[in-house]
Scaffold this active site. Structure first.
Site, PDB file in Angstrom:
ATOM      1  N   ASP A 154       0.826  -1.206   0.000  1.00  0.00           N
ATOM      2  CA  ASP A 154       0.000   0.000   0.000  1.00  0.00           C
ATOM      3  C   ASP A 154       0.861   1.257   0.000  1.00  0.00           C
ATOM      4  O   ASP A 154       1.506   1.581   1.005  1.00  0.00           O
ATOM      5  CB  ASP A 154      -0.921  -0.010   1.218  1.00  0.00           C
ATOM      6  CG  ASP A 154      -1.956   1.101   1.184  1.00  0.00           C
ATOM      7  OD1 ASP A 154      -1.992   1.843   0.187  1.00  0.00           O
ATOM      8  OD2 ASP A 154      -2.726   1.216   2.150  1.00  0.00           O
ATOM      9  N   ASP A 187      -1.582   6.075  -6.557  1.00  0.00           N
ATOM     10  CA  ASP A 187      -1.862   5.202  -5.419  1.00  0.00           C
ATOM     11  C   ASP A 187      -2.058   3.762  -5.876  1.00  0.00           C
ATOM     12  O   ASP A 187      -2.771   3.497  -6.843  1.00  0.00           O
ATOM     13  CB  ASP A 187      -3.122   5.710  -4.705  1.00  0.00           C
ATOM     14  CG  ASP A 187      -3.459   4.903  -3.476  1.00  0.00           C
ATOM     15  OD1 ASP A 187      -2.547   4.620  -2.681  1.00  0.00           O
ATOM     16  OD2 ASP A 187      -4.634   4.557  -3.297  1.00  0.00           O
TER      17      ASP A 187
END
Length: 489
Positions: free
Chosen positions: A172, A369
């Site tokens: 992440d 992201d």
């Protein structure tokens, strides 16, 4: 003549931040690209039928370094489909589930930024009550990017402790705190591997409350001079436990004294993963603790069982399409992209560069992201992009919208179609054309495809992983550059 008219027109309206004269650019890619409809639909059926339990839990490659000689550390990346058996009966229900989770993810990212911009600091997030018992419900904490059922789409096999306990961890770039579920469990969700036993590790070492790592936490508590952490996510999931240092093994290489949460109370549907490996820009992220000068990843198709690699300290390829890597002084986790424009069909859209820029307060801008699926753009920007795409797809039969997607097509009778090329533009005339499969995606197995961008009311834009698939994305942290190399998984 057309170029001369454009220059004159720009001169008349020199006060506008963008020259409102769309034109074909010499460096632009082909105006149209081919979408392989049949192949995309075949993958929707594959992901529903694939059973990861019929293959080894991890391949021998998981235990060795990548063949990449330019990287000092490397590990494999697995899409969720390759390690977790799908429970949906049809692809549309899988799509709707993904999109619902994605919305929660985006909400958590924007809320975290709002907290930072509005000056809500760690001192404002102290535990409530008498502090004698550290529980998730006793805390007011910032909402961070989640790895709950939706945002954890890509995983790596990592060893925790000495000897290494092999587990799958969510990757992440929107998170900093690394954590893993630990025994004894007050409340642990089901994971694919055995729960990590701290007592079995020779390298497990609790952090005291005065250590710098403990002070870096957004939300912490002290019990018997031991640092406790808590991380909450946008959907109500959380992890609570001891903040410790441990040895992390990547392939055949080990990294000692990595600050990591040892979670004894973990709530949420984390889909098989034992925890999370944070790749954000904050001081507690794994990449920061490695002191990595760079890292790169390539995200394979989410509907496949293919793998790629996450590489640390890898050189930026000479053929990379380069863009500025920007940072927010209010929040160091996110990686902001120096995007200057978007084109459709070779025509640069009349969008002001300010639509992609961050202001002095830390609002605005666009981040890249790994956990968000679908790219978000400010509503006005999205409308211009969508309208241009619709104009270029008048030959395709439209159909009703699906969830987040307001622009969909019925391609059930087609095996392939030509669609306008969508490209991202960066300074110095750098252009990244996207493959058609990265922005016109199937939402069912019967031929409904939707334009995979969506508007946001937030000032924060996000380039999601659907648009990144198949491209190696490199973060040159030392030189503040993001590099893109298409077809490099």
């Amino acid at each position: 003549m057309g170029l001369l008219f454009c220059i004159l027109f720009a001169g008349l309206f020199f006060t506008a931040p963008f020259v409102g004269c769309s034109r074909s650019l010499p460096e632009s890619p082909q105006p149209t690209t081919v979408l392989d409809v049949a192949q995309a639909l075949e993958k929707t059926k594959y992901v529903l039928s694939f059973d990861p339990t019929k293959k080894p839990a991890f391949s021998p490659l998981d235990q060795t370094l990548s063949a990449s000689s330019s990287s000092s550390l490397s590990l494999q990346i697995h899409p969720r489909a390759s390690i977790h058996k799908n429970s949906h009966l049809d692809y549309k229900s899988l799509t709707l589930s993904r999109l619902g989770r994605d919305s929660a993810r985006v909400s958590s990212l924007t809320t975290r930024l709002d907290l930072a911009v509005n000056g809500i600091s760690r001192s404002d997030l102290k535990p409530l009550g008498n502090g004698l018992e550290f529980r998730a419900e006793d805390l007011e904490s910032p909402i961070e990017s989640g790895s709950s059922q939706g945002s954890g789409e890509y995983f790596s096999r990592v060893g925790i402790g000495k000897p290494p306990n092999k587990v799958y961890m969510v990757l992440d770039t929107g998170s900093d705190v690394n954590w893993v579920q630990c025994a004894p469990c007050a409340d642990c969700y089901q994971q694919a591997d055995p729960i990590f036993e701290p007592a079995s590790s020779h390298s497990y070492s609790p952090l005291t409350c005065e250590t710098q790592q403990c002070k870096y936490l957004d939300t912490s508590e002290c019990r018997n001079d031991t640092c406790l952490y808590e991380v909450s996510y946008g959907d109500g999931s959380y992890t609570v436990g001891d903040f410790v240092t441990e040895t992390i093994t990547l392939g055949s290489d080990s990294v000692d004294n990595v600050a990591i949460g040892c979670g004894h109370n973990n709530e949420g549907l984390f889909i098989g993963a034992a925890g999370l490996l944070g790749l954000g820009g904050g001081r507690l992220s794994f990449s920061s603790q490695l002191n990595a000068s760079s890292f790169s990843y390539c995200l394979v198709d989410r509907d496949s069982a293919s793998t790629s690699t996450l590489d640390f300290d890898s050189a930026l390829p000479p053929n990379a399409i380069r863009a500025p890597l920007l940072r927010n002084h209010q929040l160091d986790t996110f990686y902001y992209l120096g995007l200057t424009g978007i084109s459709v069909g070779g025509e640069l859209l009349p969008i002001s560069e300010s639509a992609f820029q961050m202001d002095e307060s830390g609002n605005g801008g666009i981040i890249i992201d790994s956990g968000t699926a679908v790219t978000r753009l400010q509503s006005d920007t999205y409308d211009i992009l969508r309208d241009a795409f619709v104009k270029g797809t008048k030959h395709l039969p439209s159909t009703e919208s699906v969830a987040l997607f307001d622009t969909c097509y019925d391609l059930s009778t087609r095996s392939s179609v030509d669609v306008p090329t969508v490209s991202f533009h960066f300074p110095d005339s750098k252009i990244l054309p996207l493959p058609a499969k990265n922005y016109l995606i199937p939402v069912d197995s019967t031929g409904t495809f939707c334009f995979a961008f969506t508007p946001t009311s937030s000032s924060l834009g996000i380039v999601g992983n659907v648009q990144q698939q198949g491209t190696r994305v490199s973060f040159d942290l030392g030189n503040s550059i993001v590099g893109f190399v298409p077809n490099k998984c």
